[in-house]
Motif scaffolding. Structure first.
Motif, PDB file in Angstrom:
ATOM      1  N   GLY A 128       2.835  44.578  26.600  1.00  0.00           N
ATOM      2  CA  GLY A 128       2.043  45.972  26.189  1.00  0.00           C
ATOM      3  C   GLY A 128       0.809  46.232  27.228  1.00  0.00           C
ATOM      4  O   GLY A 128      -0.324  46.508  26.599  1.00  0.00           O
ATOM      5  N   LYS A 149      -1.592  48.551  29.105  1.00  0.00           N
ATOM      6  CA  LYS A 149      -2.206  49.390  29.586  1.00  0.00           C
ATOM      7  C   LYS A 149      -2.786  50.253  30.525  1.00  0.00           C
ATOM      8  O   LYS A 149      -3.608  49.174  30.450  1.00  0.00           O
ATOM      9  N   LYS A 150      -3.356  51.086  31.257  1.00  0.00           N
ATOM     10  CA  LYS A 150      -3.853  51.574  31.891  1.00  0.00           C
ATOM     11  C   LYS A 150      -3.975  53.033  31.685  1.00  0.00           C
ATOM     12  O   LYS A 150      -3.575  54.483  31.789  1.00  0.00           O
ATOM     13  N   SER A 151      -5.386  53.033  32.013  1.00  0.00           N
ATOM     14  CA  SER A 151      -5.789  54.580  32.031  1.00  0.00           C
ATOM     15  C   SER A 151      -6.903  54.794  33.489  1.00  0.00           C
ATOM     16  O   SER A 151      -7.338  53.410  33.887  1.00  0.00           O
ATOM     17  N   ILE A 195      -4.167  58.228  30.915  1.00  0.00           N
ATOM     18  CA  ILE A 195      -3.304  57.363  30.224  1.00  0.00           C
ATOM     19  C   ILE A 195      -1.818  57.246  30.942  1.00  0.00           C
ATOM     20  O   ILE A 195      -0.790  57.856  30.966  1.00  0.00           O
ATOM     21  N   ASN A 243       0.866  53.444  28.998  1.00  0.00           N
ATOM     22  CA  ASN A 243       0.625  53.184  27.791  1.00  0.00           C
ATOM     23  C   ASN A 243       1.459  52.433  27.146  1.00  0.00           C
ATOM     24  O   ASN A 243       2.603  52.537  26.278  1.00  0.00           O
ATOM     25  N   GLY A 244       1.137  50.689  26.535  1.00  0.00           N
ATOM     26  CA  GLY A 244       1.440  50.383  25.830  1.00  0.00           C
ATOM     27  C   GLY A 244       3.100  49.641  25.853  1.00  0.00           C
ATOM     28  O   GLY A 244       4.224  49.281  25.345  1.00  0.00           O
ATOM     29  N   THR A 271       2.807  50.328  37.684  1.00  0.00           N
ATOM     30  CA  THR A 271       2.896  49.468  36.691  1.00  0.00           C
ATOM     31  C   THR A 271       3.346  48.013  37.666  1.00  0.00           C
ATOM     32  O   THR A 271       2.985  46.880  37.694  1.00  0.00           O
ATOM     33  N   PRO A 287      -5.152  45.661  33.768  1.00  0.00           N
ATOM     34  CA  PRO A 287      -4.400  46.214  33.087  1.00  0.00           C
ATOM     35  C   PRO A 287      -5.607  46.496  32.076  1.00  0.00           C
ATOM     36  O   PRO A 287      -6.622  45.038  31.460  1.00  0.00           O
ATOM     37  N   ASP A 288      -6.375  47.413  31.515  1.00  0.00           N
ATOM     38  CA  ASP A 288      -6.941  47.814  30.621  1.00  0.00           C
ATOM     39  C   ASP A 288      -7.054  47.134  29.034  1.00  0.00           C
ATOM     40  O   ASP A 288      -7.784  46.686  28.882  1.00  0.00           O
ATOM     41  N   GLY A 330       4.639  57.121  30.669  1.00  0.00           N
ATOM     42  CA  GLY A 330       3.675  55.499  30.621  1.00  0.00           C
ATOM     43  C   GLY A 330       4.150  54.733  29.617  1.00  0.00           C
ATOM     44  O   GLY A 330       4.021  53.857  29.001  1.00  0.00           O
ATOM     45  N   LYS A 331       5.591  54.941  28.790  1.00  0.00           N
ATOM     46  CA  LYS A 331       5.723  54.600  27.765  1.00  0.00           C
ATOM     47  C   LYS A 331       7.861  54.249  27.703  1.00  0.00           C
ATOM     48  O   LYS A 331       8.381  55.067  28.595  1.00  0.00           O
TER      49      LYS A 331
END
Length: 264
Positions: free
Chosen positions: A15, A17-19, A38, A41-42, A66, A76-77, A231-232
């Motif tokens: 999971g 996540k990073k923006s 973003i 995203n997960g 990543t 990561p956020d 991002g997915k």
């Protein structure tokens, strides 16, 4: 955490996540009024021990972000990843001890020589002098660096700089090797040297994860692939599982059109 969790993975992203905050110039370039982008995203996936896993996607898909998170260069956020059982969030130093990270963005100080830089980074990893000497001899000979060992980096060719960056990344003989676009910007001869060495590392039992936008590189090197878009994770598995009898290129654009519409 044990290595055999996450379906036998030695690299396990869960999971992520990073923006990032966008500057006005970046907003204009991206054609967006949003102040944050973003990038990842997960994202979740598992790379197994002794295999080459490829993250395939277009520029801006989140591949580099990543790998930078996996390499503990950025946090990561949300989410986490475990490399050899160690958390990139809670145990970054233990992760760094287990990995080698290679990126085209790595800029070596031009004043220093390959010989000095190898010893410097080897010392940072706490490698003994005799072990470091033997490893330098092996790697410098393998990549033809020995003839340029005492030439300043600024006077080396682009391909030779890339080779020096590579040997520095693996000076400590890491269990996991992470490559961001391993052949990007290389001439065909140097690119083959790098890809051949990746195959050798796999034969030695190393675990390798690489990012690329080159279909043929994934087909040649990778045991499994994750297709990343916006991002997915859009698809993940062996080439046979992901492609189902089609070429990787056909499969990618089929998936891409399904997500992005008629943009291609």
């Amino acid at each position: 955490m044990e290595d055999n969790l996450f379906d036998g993975g030695i690299i396990n992203a869960d999971g992520l996540k990073k923006s990032f905050t966008l500057t006005r110039k970046q907003q204009k370039t991206e054609k967006t009024a949003l102040k944050r982008k973003i990038a990842v995203n997960g994202l979740s996936f598992s790379a197994r021990k002794g295999e080459i896993y490829g993250l395939l996607g277009p520029n801006g898909a989140g591949k580099t972000t990543t790998l930078r998170m996996l390499s503990t260069l950025i946090k990561p956020d949300a989410g986490d990843a475990f490399i050899c059982g160690h958390s990139i969030v809670k145990q970054p130093q233990q992760v760094r001890d287990k990995i080698g990270f290679m990126t085209g963005e790595l800029k070596l100080e031009g004043f220093f020589t390959p010989d000095y830089l190898f010893d410097f980074f080897g010392g940072m990893h706490g490698i003994g002098k005799e072990t470091l000497k033997a490893r330098k001899s092996e790697l410098f000979s393998r990549f033809g660096i020995d003839r340029f060992a005492n030439v300043r980096v600024k006077d080396l060719s682009t391909g030779m700089k890339q080779k020096v960056s590579l040997v520095i990344a693996i000076v400590h003989d890491p269990e996991v090797v992470i490559f961001d676009e391993p052949t990007n910007g290389l001439d065909v001869i140097t690119a083959k040297v790098v890809t051949d060495f990746l195959i050798e590392l796999k034969a030695m039992g190393k675990s390798i994860i690489l990012s690329t936008h080159i279909f043929s590189l994934v087909e040649k090197l990778c045991d499994r692939v994750g297709i990343v878009i916006d991002g997915k994770m859009a698809a993940d598995g062996t080439l046979a599982e992901v492609c189902g009898g089609k070429t990787l290129e056909e499969t990618f654009f089929e998936i891409y059109r399904g997500i992005k519409g008629a943009e291609v």
